[in-house]
Design a protein around this motif. Structure first.
Motif, PDB file in Angstrom:
ATOM      1  N   VAL A 292       0.859  -1.192   0.000  1.00 11.85           N
ATOM      2  CA  VAL A 292       0.000   0.000   0.000  1.00 11.85           C
ATOM      3  C   VAL A 292       0.892   1.238   0.000  1.00 11.85           C
ATOM      4  CG1 VAL A 292      -1.781   1.285   1.221  1.00 11.85           C
ATOM      5  CG2 VAL A 292      -1.828  -1.219   1.213  1.00 11.85           C
ATOM      6  N   VAL A 293       0.678   2.121  -0.967  1.00 13.64           N
ATOM      7  CA  VAL A 293       1.490   3.327  -1.124  1.00 13.64           C
ATOM      8  C   VAL A 293       1.001   4.392  -0.141  1.00 13.64           C
ATOM      9  CG1 VAL A 293       2.192   5.135  -2.741  1.00 13.64           C
ATOM     10  CG2 VAL A 293       1.954   2.761  -3.525  1.00 13.64           C
ATOM     11  N   ASP A 294       1.957   5.076   0.511  1.00 12.58           N
ATOM     12  CA  ASP A 294       1.620   6.060   1.536  1.00 12.58           C
ATOM     13  C   ASP A 294       1.773   7.509   1.071  1.00 12.58           C
ATOM     14  OD1 ASP A 294       0.977   4.247   3.572  1.00 12.58           O
ATOM     15  OD2 ASP A 294       3.087   3.939   4.049  1.00 12.58           O
ATOM     16  N   ASP A 295       2.684   7.769   0.144  1.00 12.79           N
ATOM     17  CA  ASP A 295       2.933   9.141  -0.273  1.00 12.79           C
ATOM     18  C   ASP A 295       1.689   9.721  -0.948  1.00 12.79           C
ATOM     19  OD1 ASP A 295       5.361  11.169  -0.921  1.00 12.79           O
ATOM     20  OD2 ASP A 295       3.947  11.109  -2.601  1.00 12.79           O
ATOM     21  N   GLU A 296       1.215  10.872  -0.454  1.00 13.09           N
ATOM     22  CA  GLU A 296      -0.057  11.427  -0.919  1.00 13.09           C
ATOM     23  C   GLU A 296      -0.038  11.807  -2.393  1.00 13.09           C
ATOM     24  OE1 GLU A 296      -1.498  14.584   1.488  1.00 13.09           O
ATOM     25  OE2 GLU A 296      -1.628  13.370   3.307  1.00 13.09           O
ATOM     26  N   LEU A 297       1.032  12.459  -2.850  1.00  9.43           N
ATOM     27  CA  LEU A 297       1.093  12.860  -4.245  1.00  9.43           C
ATOM     28  C   LEU A 297       1.195  11.638  -5.158  1.00  9.43           C
ATOM     29  CD1 LEU A 297       1.075  15.278  -6.121  1.00  9.43           C
ATOM     30  CD2 LEU A 297       3.580  15.351  -5.973  1.00  9.43           C
ATOM     31  N   THR A 298       1.967  10.638  -4.739  1.00  7.67           N
ATOM     32  CA  THR A 298       2.055   9.404  -5.523  1.00  7.67           C
ATOM     33  C   THR A 298       0.702   8.732  -5.623  1.00  7.67           C
ATOM     34  OG1 THR A 298       4.345   9.069  -4.786  1.00  7.67           O
ATOM     35  CG2 THR A 298       3.213   7.176  -5.724  1.00  7.67           C
ATOM     36  N   VAL A 299      -0.031   8.681  -4.529  1.00  6.99           N
ATOM     37  CA  VAL A 299      -1.366   8.075  -4.541  1.00  6.99           C
ATOM     38  C   VAL A 299      -2.286   8.838  -5.495  1.00  6.99           C
ATOM     39  CG1 VAL A 299      -3.437   7.671  -3.151  1.00  6.99           C
ATOM     40  CG2 VAL A 299      -1.191   7.050  -2.254  1.00  6.99           C
ATOM     41  N   ALA A 300      -2.186  10.161  -5.514  1.00  8.50           N
ATOM     42  CA  ALA A 300      -3.018  10.957  -6.417  1.00  8.50           C
ATOM     43  C   ALA A 300      -2.722  10.621  -7.877  1.00  8.50           C
ATOM     44  CB  ALA A 300      -2.793  12.443  -6.153  1.00  8.50           C
ATOM     45  N   VAL A 301      -1.430  10.479  -8.215  1.00  5.89           N
ATOM     46  CA  VAL A 301      -1.065  10.119  -9.596  1.00  5.89           C
ATOM     47  C   VAL A 301      -1.512   8.700  -9.914  1.00  5.89           C
ATOM     48  CG1 VAL A 301       0.835   9.866 -11.227  1.00  5.89           C
ATOM     49  CG2 VAL A 301       0.865  11.747  -9.584  1.00  5.89           C
ATOM     50  N   MET A 302      -1.373   7.784  -8.955  1.00  8.42           N
ATOM     51  CA  MET A 302      -1.842   6.412  -9.162  1.00  8.42           C
ATOM     52  C   MET A 302      -3.344   6.370  -9.389  1.00  8.42           C
ATOM     53  SD  MET A 302       0.428   4.288  -6.352  1.00  8.42           S
ATOM     54  CE  MET A 302      -0.253   2.690  -6.806  1.00  8.42           C
ATOM     55  N   ASP A 303      -4.091   7.145  -8.598  1.00  8.61           N
ATOM     56  CA  ASP A 303      -5.545   7.192  -8.795  1.00  8.61           C
ATOM     57  C   ASP A 303      -5.904   7.725 -10.182  1.00  8.61           C
ATOM     58  OD1 ASP A 303      -6.276   6.130  -6.359  1.00  8.61           O
ATOM     59  OD2 ASP A 303      -6.488   8.070  -5.366  1.00  8.61           O
ATOM     60  N   LEU A 304      -5.175   8.732 -10.629  1.00  9.54           N
ATOM     61  CA  LEU A 304      -5.402   9.273 -11.971  1.00  9.54           C
ATOM     62  C   LEU A 304      -5.099   8.214 -13.023  1.00  9.54           C
ATOM     63  CD1 LEU A 304      -6.082  11.750 -13.730  1.00  9.54           C
ATOM     64  CD2 LEU A 304      -3.642  12.362 -13.644  1.00  9.54           C
ATOM     65  N   PHE A 305      -4.002   7.503 -12.844  1.00 11.12           N
ATOM     66  CA  PHE A 305      -3.663   6.414 -13.765  1.00 11.12           C
ATOM     67  C   PHE A 305      -4.780   5.378 -13.797  1.00 11.12           C
ATOM     68  CE2 PHE A 305      -2.252   2.125 -14.498  1.00 11.12           C
ATOM     69  CZ  PHE A 305      -1.456   2.204 -15.625  1.00 11.12           C
ATOM     70  N   ASN A 306      -5.216   4.912 -12.615  1.00 16.76           N
ATOM     71  CA  ASN A 306      -6.238   3.870 -12.560  1.00 16.76           C
ATOM     72  C   ASN A 306      -7.545   4.328 -13.188  1.00 16.76           C
ATOM     73  OD1 ASN A 306      -4.619   1.930 -11.275  1.00 16.76           O
ATOM     74  ND2 ASN A 306      -5.044   2.789  -9.261  1.00 16.76           N
TER      75      ASN A 306
END
Length: 430
Positions: A292-306
């Protein structure tokens, strides 16, 4: 193709279930190959000498080419389903996908590019009759009991007794044998009912080669064309009767030997970013494994990707199971799906492989998680489907702009622009 397998489909439902399994395999393989490609070091900060950069670029191109052929395979399977009167199947279980559901020993996971990953790919694409390598036997990720997602809802064949098994199940060990069972199923149903009674799908609903840029996309309208499609599926993957050099199996063998040679010359050479296995943007009850990824900005980019990945899947599904779209509108749908892949999914996938995981995983990077939070459903009415696509493209463009404003790399701003251009082009044909 392989010798006759131990599965016989006595009903249309059983044959459709095997094709659903094939669709999930092709979909999952495509994602796993793209993940490995996205994990490769590219860009000015890759820190590689020129000769290694050239090798990495070649490997990335080869992986992208194999992934593209897996997309062709998914379209071929969709044509086979449509020919039977069934809908395309774009859903799949989360990663890692459990080997107890698919042919024995097949576990599909998201792994960075390295020798072990290439060995897994060699194993997945191996031809019928090729033995299992020692490295595979020692790899817990490929063990039949490896942890991962079980069978998806609605599957006829499932693990732990969840679902009704296809009669005679138990003989599948390779993807090629799965396709042999499917070919046997078509032949048996035609013998039982006749060709006209089996191939009940509308010929006009078949996917066209020109729209998606797949010159080998075979329309399926009878037993002969079904055999042609199935033969292509096996030939491009594992090869047939020893002619595997140009198939996926041979490609991965060569790639692995090239990597071994490069690392013998430079033991410190690592062509991939330090990407974690099976990254997850958010902890969910249906995902028991992964990081599970914790970094907030990384999670935002991952959500955009998904979100972009799911939208691309929706566009493809609408194209593959359209209703009253004109030929021009179908080309626009296919073009939008391809544009989302090349201008949104691909740059975001490469970007997120360089972003930090955060938390306890210091020094590690994330990676595209290809998460489908809910089943990919088909919008049956044309107007509603197209309005939904336009709405979603606009929402994702706005989301990308907001993420860019938060300090994300410049590539995210480019994704926002690309999404707006795709929306404008689709709207002209809507």
């Amino acid at each position: 193709m392989a010798e006759r397998c131990a599965i016989r489909c006595e009903t249309r439902e059983e044959l459709v279930s095997l094709l659903y399994e094939a669709a999930e395999l092709e979909h999952g393989l495509c994602c796993s190959y793209l993940f490995a490609a996205f994990s490769l070091r590219t860009g000015a900060d890759a820190g590689l000498p020129e000769d290694q950069r050239e090798s990495v670029a070649r490997w990335r191109g080869l992986l992208a080419g194999v992934a593209r052929e897996e997309m062709l395979h998914l379209a071929l399977v969709s044509n086979l389903l449509t020919a039977l009167g069934a809908a395309p199947h774009m859903g799949r279980p989360p990663f890692p996908q459990q080997s107890r559901y698919y042919p024995a020993g097949i576990t599909i996971a998201l792994r960075r590019f390295d020798e072990a990953t290439l060995t897994r790919f060699v194993h997945l694409e191996r031809p019928e009759g090729v033995g299992i390598e020692d490295d595979v036997d020692e790899d817990p990720a490929l063990a039949p009991s490896a942890p991962g997602a079980g069978a998806p809802p609605g599957a006829v064949r499932a693990g732990d007794g969840d679902g009704e098994p296809v009669p005679g199940d138990g003989g599948l060990t390779t993807v090629g044998e799965l396709y042999q069972a499917i070919e046997d199923g078509f032949e048996h149903l035609v013998d039982l009912r006749g060709e006209v009674a089996v191939f009940i799908g509308a010929p006009g609903a078949q996917s066209a080669a020109d729209d998606l840029g797949f010159e080998d996309l075979v329309p399926v309208t009878d037993l002969s064309s079904a055999r042609q499609a199935l033969r292509l599926l096996v030939e491009q993957g594992e090869g047939v009767r020893g002619n595997w050099e140009d198939a996926h199996y041979g490609t991965f063998l060569r790639m692995r030997e090239e990597l071994r040679e490069a690392q013998r010359a430079d033991p410190a050479f690592d062509p991939a970013w330090p990407v974690v296995a099976d990254p997850v943007a958010k902890a969910r009850p249906d995902v028991e494994h992964g990081v599970v990824v914790d970094d907030e900005l990384t999670v935002a980019v991952m959500d955009l990707f998904n979100s972009a990945y799911v939208l691309m899947t929706n566009l493809l599904e609408r194209y593959l199971a359209h209703t009253d779209e004109s030929p021009e509108a179908l080309r626009a749908l296919a073009g939008a799906a391809v544009a989302v892949m090349t201008s949104v999914v691909s740059p975001l996938g490469s970007l997120v492989a360089t972003l930090p995981v955060g938390g306890e995983h210091a020094g590690a990077t994330a990676g595209p998680s290809f998460e489908i939070h809910r089943a990919v459903a088909l919008a049956t009415h044309r107007r509603a489907a197209w309005l939904t696509f336009l709405e979603r493209l606009g929402e994702l463009a706005d989301a990308a702009a907001r993420i860019a404003d938060r300090g994300a790399p410049q590539a995210v701003r480019g994704v926002a622009d690309a999404l707006r251009e795709i929306r404008a082009d689709l709207q002209r044909h809507g």
